[in-house]
Design a protein around this motif. Structure first.
Motif, mmCIF file in Angstrom:
data_model
loop_
_atom_site.group_PDB
_atom_site.id
_atom_site.type_symbol
_atom_site.label_atom_id
_atom_site.label_comp_id
_atom_site.label_asym_id
_atom_site.label_seq_id
_atom_site.Cartn_x
_atom_site.Cartn_y
_atom_site.Cartn_z
ATOM 1 N N LEU A 131 0.862 -1.182 0.000
ATOM 2 C CA LEU A 131 0.000 0.000 0.000
ATOM 3 C C LEU A 131 0.897 1.231 0.000
ATOM 4 O O LEU A 131 1.647 1.468 0.954
ATOM 5 N N SER A 155 -0.214 4.593 -0.659
ATOM 6 C CA SER A 155 -0.816 5.813 -0.116
ATOM 7 C C SER A 155 -2.320 5.636 0.016
ATOM 8 O O SER A 155 -2.933 4.772 -0.629
ATOM 9 N N ILE A 156 -2.921 6.462 0.888
ATOM 10 C CA ILE A 156 -4.374 6.569 1.014
ATOM 11 C C ILE A 156 -4.716 8.051 0.951
ATOM 12 O O ILE A 156 -4.233 8.847 1.765
ATOM 13 N N HIS A 199 -11.716 11.930 1.986
ATOM 14 C CA HIS A 199 -12.878 11.089 2.252
ATOM 15 C C HIS A 199 -14.132 11.948 2.427
ATOM 16 O O HIS A 199 -14.050 13.146 2.733
ATOM 17 N N ARG A 237 -6.825 3.140 10.352
ATOM 18 C CA ARG A 237 -6.197 3.127 9.035
ATOM 19 C C ARG A 237 -4.756 2.681 9.151
ATOM 20 O O ARG A 237 -4.116 2.825 10.205
ATOM 21 N N MET A 294 -8.384 -0.290 6.450
ATOM 22 C CA MET A 294 -9.019 0.940 6.929
ATOM 23 C C MET A 294 -10.428 0.621 7.415
ATOM 24 O O MET A 294 -11.097 -0.275 6.883
ATOM 25 N N ALA A 301 -13.019 4.481 -1.018
ATOM 26 C CA ALA A 301 -11.849 3.727 -0.575
ATOM 27 C C ALA A 301 -11.160 3.039 -1.743
ATOM 28 O O ALA A 301 -9.927 2.974 -1.811
ATOM 29 N N ALA A 322 -9.232 5.694 -3.389
ATOM 30 C CA ALA A 322 -8.272 6.428 -2.544
ATOM 31 C C ALA A 322 -6.979 5.675 -2.308
ATOM 32 O O ALA A 322 -5.957 6.285 -1.966
ATOM 33 N N MET A 323 -6.994 4.352 -2.482
ATOM 34 C CA MET A 323 -5.811 3.557 -2.166
ATOM 35 C C MET A 323 -4.955 3.322 -3.415
ATOM 36 O O MET A 323 -5.469 2.938 -4.464
#
Length: 404
Positions: free
Chosen positions: A338, A340-341, A345, A354, A372, A395, A398-399
């Motif tokens: 992973l 980044s997030i 939101h 998270r 998350m 989500a 966003a990932m």
């Protein structure tokens, strides 16, 4: 240990970190009488707030916890043994029986852990899907062909949907059964439809209060990489009332001597609309069920449960009422890194947990394995479900992941 007063010792068996469960605050009146048995990972933080902490390296699987319980009961007059997770329930119940200590005994604990015994008991009061504990792959295939494909294979004593598989053909079922220990194997009829959970407190066969919720997706969604979540039902809704009534029947089938939280899962058949028993547990639900329950009732169920197990005053039968409904979403990991997030939101979403990118993950092994967690509220079940669906879509966008 010599400073402990023998007639007042309270043993708490608990591995969850103090940042999540501040036991010293929950049990402040008796903190000086507590001996805490915990995992090595959680021990140092608890030593800062308790005088007597025993750290165990092989906490989950080894014999050390049971050995320490016996040593403490032999050396001190232990008034209570307290626990709150399913991996502690049986060994703590057995220790209570060995030493004549009040609390949930082994038979009660087994009925809430062994799904074969559980379904035998509950099936006398409510409808359960067909089930069997096969002694061979041949017997498993015979059950599936008699009941109909697919079938569900699960461990008798598992939790968090670990080891649960939906199997669609004889060859796959044969292999699935052959690879599992016979004494921990259960087959069930597959029920098409929606899954609900009902959470609350039970005491001596009576439900003190309950909050039904509808799962988004299914409890096995994480196996396909989809988010798992649920939204609380609207009070007074016909299905809410049916689920509450169903929970009362299950509680009568599995009475518990002391006030105890429960987490019940129920199928609604997609064709008949009939409610069928999935399973239940004498504990709070996983994921963020505890959080959304606290938002809805003003009550931390684990706090009240632990206080009750210690013989302290509790308020488990007096939840507040609110017009808002609450729900949560658990986003499972992928196999990879992973990177980044995104922080953009939806404004109505509260990020409850998270990960901290960059971070590497394997595939999820249980329904509660997450990257998350998100909590939302709304004026109705429909509004909460809409917001959770929006959060799931966010989500996904966003990932940023990297294959490793």
């Amino acid at each position: 240990m010599n400073s402990l007063r023998e007639h007042e010792t309270l043993v708490v068996v608990h591995r969850v970190p103090v940042t999540v469960t501040p036991l010293h605050e929950w049990l402040a009146e008796v903190a000086d009488r507590v001996v805490l048995i915990t995992s090595t990972e959680s021990a140092d933080a608890y030593r800062a707030v308790f005088d007597h902490v025993i750290a165990v390296d092989d906490y989950s699987d080894g014999p050390a916890v049971a050995r320490h319980l016996d040593e403490l009961c032999r050396a001190h007059r232990v008034a209570r043994i307290v626990c709150g997770t399913e991996d502690d329930a049986l060994r703590v119940a057995a220790a209570r029986e060995r030493w004549g200590i009040p609390g949930m005994g082994l038979r009660e604990a087994l009925l809430h852990r062994d799904k074969l015994l559980m379904k035998d008991a509950v099936g006398r009061r409510v409808r359960t899907p067909g089930y069997t504990a096969p002694e061979s792959p041949e017997e498993a295939v015979e059950f599936a062909e008699r009941t109909g494909w697919p079938v569900v294979v699960k461990p008798r004593s598992g939790y968090g949907s670990r080891g649960v598989r939906v199997v669609h053909d004889a060859e796959s079922l044969w292999k699935e059964v052959a690879d599992r220990a016979e004494e921990d194997l259960l087959l069930e009829e597959f029920v098409p439809g929606v899954v609900y959970h009902v959470d609350g407190f039970t005491h001596q066969g009576e439900v003190l209060w309950s909050v039904p919720s509808r799962y988004l997706n299914t409890c096995l969604s994480w196996q396909e990489g989809a988010s798992l979540g649920s939204a609380q039902m609207d009070p007074g809704d016909d299905l809410t009332l049916r689920l509450d009534a169903f929970a009362r029947e299950v509680s009568k089938a599995l009475p518990i001597a002391e006030p105890t939280p429960f987490h019940l899962e129920v199928f609604e058949h997609s064709v008949t609309g009939e409610l069928l028993f999935c399973e239940t547990a004498a504990r709070t639900g996983g994921g963020h069920i505890l959080d959304v329950l606290e938002h809805a009732t003003g009550m931390n169920c684990v706090r009240e449960w632990y206080r009750g197990q210690c013989g302290l005053p509790q308020a488990c039968d007096r939840p507040r009422t609110t017009s808002e409904r609450f729900g949560f979403l658990l986003v499972p990991p992928r196999r990879g890194r992973l990177l980044s997030i995104a922080d953009d939101h939806p404004e109505y979403a509260r990020i409850a947990s998270r990960s901290t990118p960059p971070q590497e993950f394997g595939a999820a092994a249980a329904s509660t394995d997450t990257v998350m967690g998100v909590i939302v509220s709304g004026t109705s079940n429909q509004r909460v479900e809409e917001r959770l669906a929006s959060c799931a879509a966010w989500a996904e966008r966003a990932m940023e992941w990297e294959t490793v």
